[in-house]
Scaffold this motif. Structure first.
Motif, PDB file in Angstrom:
ATOM      1  N   THR A 280     140.346  16.178  78.949  1.00 44.44           N
ATOM      2  CA  THR A 280     139.263  16.725  78.124  1.00 44.44           C
ATOM      3  C   THR A 280     138.221  15.666  77.825  1.00 44.44           C
ATOM      4  N   TRP A 281     138.668  14.447  77.565  1.00 49.30           N
ATOM      5  CA  TRP A 281     137.737  13.346  77.281  1.00 49.30           C
ATOM      6  C   TRP A 281     136.818  13.092  78.471  1.00 49.30           C
ATOM      7  N   LEU A 282     137.374  13.058  79.676  1.00 53.30           N
ATOM      8  CA  LEU A 282     136.571  12.809  80.868  1.00 53.30           C
ATOM      9  C   LEU A 282     135.567  13.935  81.091  1.00 53.30           C
ATOM     10  N   MET A 283     136.004  15.160  80.837  1.00 59.00           N
ATOM     11  CA  MET A 283     135.100  16.293  80.959  1.00 59.00           C
ATOM     12  C   MET A 283     133.947  16.172  79.960  1.00 59.00           C
ATOM     13  N   THR A 284     134.246  15.685  78.770  1.00 61.49           N
ATOM     14  CA  THR A 284     133.214  15.483  77.752  1.00 61.49           C
ATOM     15  C   THR A 284     132.202  14.428  78.188  1.00 61.49           C
ATOM     16  N   GLN A 285     132.678  13.370  78.847  1.00 62.75           N
ATOM     17  CA  GLN A 285     131.762  12.327  79.331  1.00 62.75           C
ATOM     18  C   GLN A 285     130.812  12.888  80.380  1.00 62.75           C
ATOM     19  N   ARG A 286     131.347  13.737  81.254  1.00 64.43           N
ATOM     20  CA  ARG A 286     130.495  14.370  82.284  1.00 64.43           C
ATOM     21  C   ARG A 286     129.446  15.275  81.634  1.00 64.43           C
ATOM     22  N   ARG A 287     129.887  16.028  80.639  1.00 62.40           N
ATOM     23  CA  ARG A 287     128.963  16.938  79.962  1.00 62.40           C
ATOM     24  C   ARG A 287     127.869  16.162  79.229  1.00 62.40           C
ATOM     25  N   ARG A 288     128.232  15.068  78.588  1.00 59.78           N
ATOM     26  CA  ARG A 288     127.258  14.245  77.879  1.00 59.78           C
ATOM     27  C   ARG A 288     126.243  13.627  78.849  1.00 59.78           C
ATOM     28  N   ARG A 289     126.711  13.267  80.025  1.00 56.99           N
ATOM     29  CA  ARG A 289     125.797  12.717  81.031  1.00 56.99           C
ATOM     30  C   ARG A 289     124.803  13.773  81.497  1.00 56.99           C
ATOM     31  N   ARG A 290     125.291  15.016  81.720  1.00 59.62           N
ATOM     32  CA  ARG A 290     124.396  16.093  82.139  1.00 59.62           C
ATOM     33  C   ARG A 290     123.318  16.356  81.099  1.00 59.62           C
ATOM     34  N   LYS A 291     123.683  16.219  79.829  1.00 57.77           N
ATOM     35  CA  LYS A 291     122.728  16.446  78.743  1.00 57.77           C
ATOM     36  C   LYS A 291     121.846  15.234  78.480  1.00 57.77           C
ATOM     37  N   GLY A 292     122.157  14.126  79.136  1.00 61.48           N
ATOM     38  CA  GLY A 292     121.345  12.921  78.958  1.00 61.48           C
ATOM     39  C   GLY A 292     121.634  12.166  77.682  1.00 61.48           C
ATOM     40  N   ILE A 293     122.826  12.341  77.120  1.00 61.64           N
ATOM     41  CA  ILE A 293     123.157  11.676  75.856  1.00 61.64           C
ATOM     42  C   ILE A 293     124.297  10.660  76.016  1.00 61.64           C
ATOM     43  N   LEU A 294     124.699  10.409  77.258  1.00 60.58           N
ATOM     44  CA  LEU A 294     125.694   9.371  77.507  1.00 60.58           C
ATOM     45  C   LEU A 294     124.961   8.046  77.674  1.00 60.58           C
ATOM     46  N   THR A 295     125.368   7.036  76.931  1.00 59.04           N
ATOM     47  CA  THR A 295     124.665   5.755  76.977  1.00 59.04           C
ATOM     48  C   THR A 295     124.751   5.137  78.375  1.00 59.04           C
ATOM     49  N   THR A 296     123.739   4.346  78.705  1.00 58.45           N
ATOM     50  CA  THR A 296     123.701   3.685  80.004  1.00 58.45           C
ATOM     51  C   THR A 296     124.909   2.781  80.198  1.00 58.45           C
ATOM     52  N   TYR A 297     125.299   2.112  79.132  1.00 61.29           N
ATOM     53  CA  TYR A 297     126.448   1.208  79.197  1.00 61.29           C
ATOM     54  C   TYR A 297     127.715   1.969  79.594  1.00 61.29           C
ATOM     55  N   ARG A 298     127.950   3.098  78.949  1.00 60.88           N
ATOM     56  CA  ARG A 298     129.157   3.870  79.230  1.00 60.88           C
ATOM     57  C   ARG A 298     129.094   4.521  80.607  1.00 60.88           C
ATOM     58  N   GLU A 299     127.927   5.018  80.963  1.00 61.12           N
ATOM     59  CA  GLU A 299     127.772   5.629  82.284  1.00 61.12           C
ATOM     60  C   GLU A 299     128.046   4.605  83.384  1.00 61.12           C
ATOM     61  N   THR A 300     127.541   3.393  83.208  1.00 64.67           N
ATOM     62  CA  THR A 300     127.739   2.340  84.203  1.00 64.67           C
ATOM     63  C   THR A 300     129.212   1.983  84.340  1.00 64.67           C
ATOM     64  N   LYS A 301     129.903   1.858  83.213  1.00 62.45           N
ATOM     65  CA  LYS A 301     131.317   1.502  83.247  1.00 62.45           C
ATOM     66  C   LYS A 301     132.141   2.572  83.957  1.00 62.45           C
ATOM     67  N   LEU A 302     131.841   3.822  83.679  1.00 65.70           N
ATOM     68  CA  LEU A 302     132.575   4.914  84.310  1.00 65.70           C
ATOM     69  C   LEU A 302     132.250   5.005  85.798  1.00 65.70           C
ATOM     70  N   LYS A 303     131.002   4.762  86.138  1.00 63.72           N
ATOM     71  CA  LYS A 303     130.591   4.799  87.547  1.00 63.72           C
ATOM     72  C   LYS A 303     131.289   3.701  88.335  1.00 63.72           C
ATOM     73  N   GLU A 304     131.361   2.503  87.753  1.00 66.77           N
ATOM     74  CA  GLU A 304     132.031   1.381  88.415  1.00 66.77           C
ATOM     75  C   GLU A 304     133.524   1.645  88.594  1.00 66.77           C
ATOM     76  N   LEU A 305     134.067   2.478  87.723  1.00 67.18           N
ATOM     77  CA  LEU A 305     135.489   2.818  87.808  1.00 67.18           C
ATOM     78  C   LEU A 305     135.740   3.876  88.889  1.00 67.18           C
ATOM     79  N   GLY A 306     134.660   4.531  89.329  1.00 69.20           N
ATOM     80  CA  GLY A 306     134.784   5.523  90.397  1.00 69.20           C
ATOM     81  C   GLY A 306     134.774   6.965  89.935  1.00 69.20           C
ATOM     82  N   VAL A 307     134.257   7.224  88.737  1.00 73.85           N
ATOM     83  CA  VAL A 307     134.208   8.592  88.216  1.00 73.85           C
ATOM     84  C   VAL A 307     133.189   9.422  88.995  1.00 73.85           C
ATOM     85  N   LYS A 308     133.588  10.622  89.414  1.00 72.06           N
ATOM     86  CA  LYS A 308     132.703  11.567  90.094  1.00 72.06           C
ATOM     87  C   LYS A 308     132.123  12.509  89.051  1.00 72.06           C
TER      88      LYS A 308
END
Length: 205
Positions: free
Chosen positions: A156-184
């Motif tokens: 559920t947490w990962l789904m929330t991160q994806r949803r926040r990114r779609r809405k443009g409210i996920l911070t750049t720092y968090r988005e970068t960390k998740l992207k580097e980890l390989g999140v689709k």
């Protein structure tokens, strides 16, 4: 005029007497120096703080952490509310440094709960990838430690991160960390890969 004169005669002696008392107190203060103390509102405030601190220490020793729920009542005191006020004062730079030191070093208080919680989920996702080889966590996947005391709904947490990114409210720092980890971000990659793996296995049989 007569009325004003009578009022002055009534008030002035009292004002004069009060002034004289204050003057005597000042003279006594300067004469005795630092040995003279006056009642202070901070004394009662510090006493209350020490009481709440003791309750927090009691909670920490019993529960193993100091993350008191917001509305938690400890011995008749809303300890959660008090802890929130300490965090607010720390954030606004109005909390005494000695109190900050005691809360940090003696109890291990976490000032930024949301950031701490995010990092906790992120590290759990990192462990999941190291174990499973990917970050396609099922939506209902729940992580539990060996004692089952710490339950994290990682899916559920990962789904929330994806949803926040779609809405443009996920911070750049968090988005970068998740992207580097390989999140689709579309959340479909994992499902497709699983289906392909099952199909391939079926064909071999």
């Amino acid at each position: 005029i007569f009325l004003l004169t009578m009022i002055s005669l009534t008030i002035l002696p009292e004002s004069y007497q009060l002034s004289q008392q204050l003057q005597q107190q000042k003279q006594e203060y300067y004469r005795r120096g630092s040995t003279l103390t006056f009642p202070s509102t901070t004394t009662k405030s510090n006493s209350i703080w020490e009481n709440r601190y003791t309750l927090l220490l009691q909670y920490q020793r019993r529960e193993g952490h100091s993350n008191v729920p917001k509305n938690h009542i400890e011995d008749g005191i809303n300890l959660g509310h008090w802890l929130c006020s300490q965090r607010f004062q720390k954030r606004t730079d109005t909390l005494d440094r000695k109190k900050i030191f005691r809360l940090e070093k003696e109890i291990g208080i976490i000032w930024d709960v949301q950031t701490h919680q995010w990092e906790k989920y992120y590290n759990t996702l990192k462990e999941y990838k190291e174990r499973e080889g990917h970050t396609n966590v099922p939506q209902k996947y729940v992580y539990a430690d060996k004692d089952n005391k710490d339950l994290l709904n990682l899916g559920t947490w990962l789904m929330t991160q994806r949803r926040r990114r779609r809405k443009g409210i996920l911070t750049t720092y968090r988005e970068t960390k998740l992207k580097e980890l390989g999140v689709k971000w579309d959340g479909t990659f994992g499902k497709v890969m699983i289906r392909k793996k099952k199909t391939t296995t079926t064909n071999k049989d």
